[in-house]
Enzyme design. Sequence first.
Site, PDB file in Angstrom:
ATOM      1  N   LEU A 119       0.876  -1.175   0.000  1.00  0.00           N
ATOM      2  CA  LEU A 119       0.000   0.000   0.000  1.00  0.00           C
ATOM      3  C   LEU A 119       0.910   1.221   0.000  1.00  0.00           C
ATOM      4  CD1 LEU A 119      -2.755  -0.856   2.672  1.00  0.00           C
ATOM      5  CD2 LEU A 119      -3.031  -0.838   0.195  1.00  0.00           C
ATOM      6  N   ASP A 120       0.480   2.291  -0.659  1.00  0.00           N
ATOM      7  CA  ASP A 120       1.275   3.525  -0.655  1.00  0.00           C
ATOM      8  C   ASP A 120       1.426   4.052   0.768  1.00  0.00           C
ATOM      9  OD1 ASP A 120       1.432   3.380  -3.377  1.00  0.00           O
ATOM     10  OD2 ASP A 120      -0.063   4.931  -3.769  1.00  0.00           O
ATOM     11  N   LYS A 121       2.481   4.822   0.983  1.00  0.00           N
ATOM     12  CA  LYS A 121       2.741   5.417   2.296  1.00  0.00           C
ATOM     13  C   LYS A 121       1.525   6.173   2.821  1.00  0.00           C
ATOM     14  CE  LYS A 121       5.550   9.144   4.314  1.00  0.00           C
ATOM     15  NZ  LYS A 121       6.599  10.155   4.049  1.00  0.00           N
ATOM     16  N   GLU A 122       0.833   6.914   1.949  1.00  0.00           N
ATOM     17  CA  GLU A 122      -0.289   7.756   2.381  1.00  0.00           C
ATOM     18  C   GLU A 122      -1.623   7.025   2.412  1.00  0.00           C
ATOM     19  OE1 GLU A 122       1.635   8.436  -0.248  1.00  0.00           O
ATOM     20  OE2 GLU A 122       2.871  10.170   0.301  1.00  0.00           O
ATOM     21  N   THR A 123      -1.661   5.772   1.945  1.00  0.00           N
ATOM     22  CA  THR A 123      -2.912   5.015   1.921  1.00  0.00           C
ATOM     23  C   THR A 123      -3.125   4.305   3.252  1.00  0.00           C
ATOM     24  OG1 THR A 123      -2.651   4.658  -0.460  1.00  0.00           O
ATOM     25  CG2 THR A 123      -4.228   3.264   0.675  1.00  0.00           C
TER      26      THR A 123
END
Length: 351
Positions: A142-146
Amino acid sequence: MAAAGGAARRCWRSGAGLARAVRGICGSGRATAALRAEELAERLRKSEEQQREIPKDPTQRWLRELAAMSQQLQQVHPNVLAKILKQRTLYQNEEIVVIDKPYGLPVHGGPGIKNCIADVLPILAKMLENMRAEPLHLCHRLDKETTGVMVLARSKEAAEKIRLLFKTRQVEKIYWAIVLGDPDPVEGVVEIPIVEKEVKSHQSHYKMTLAPRYRVCPEDGRVVKACGDRHAERAVTRYRRLAAASACSLLQLQPITGVKHQIRVHLAYGLGCPILGDHKYSHWSKLAPQKLPELTLRRLKLEQSKARHLPLHLHAHRLCLPLGQPLDFVCKLPLFFQKTLRKLELDIPKD
């Protein structure tokens, strides 16, 4: 001799006076330096107090929380981070551990990253089981911001089995996102290949972008085949609008494929509806904060100059894993996402 003695005494007196004067000047210098040091220390103390001071205005307080969100997880000790992830465990059995991934925490390490999920997996395994536990294994990213549902495996064998399920598209993934604008049509499928390209500007950088296989001929409006990029990957995303208000929409998204930044790119460049807080994909040729509609700014009680503090509003809401019997995991929205929904008057579906 008497004259010589008098001259010596006068010389000694004048020398003593000079020494006293020098000591006075040096003492004065030390006093001034000490005073300056005290003033500097006082200024620093006041500055720290102002930083610690909680703003009275709710919006300013909210912005402060958002700005500090990802920094906090980068500053804690790895043991503390593992404990945080343990507290966010949604489910575990003999094969898997499912966690609620917090905002701002990267899955993998890299330049400037002090803490990441991969680095604390051995500590987390021991906290969940015992000191002899094998380190947990990553199954997907998952992306860092997700935020939201993330699956970890207890063994290499389980990890390989789950990765194969993701690769063969047997895992159903549902995301929720707040986007700018209203997609047209309100429900559909975006099927446009994606490729990584260099953005050449005064701040050169790399971004994922669309690599369509077809284009509209400007002369007669016919759809013709385009020269495809051989490095482009097939990317398919289903979407459905759940609510709309304040120049924004709440979307449910189902990525069929798993290309890097797929949802963000399809929404921003395919539908023209970038995710709220996605500063990377709200522009193509520059790195700048997202430009928000006036109505959205008013509802958020936010100035455009503060828009850079808005986090990415993308949440891995649900994941269905066919591991023997189907396992269905649902993760509630993070508090900042819920607050934004209320501010924008976007009603959460009751299903």
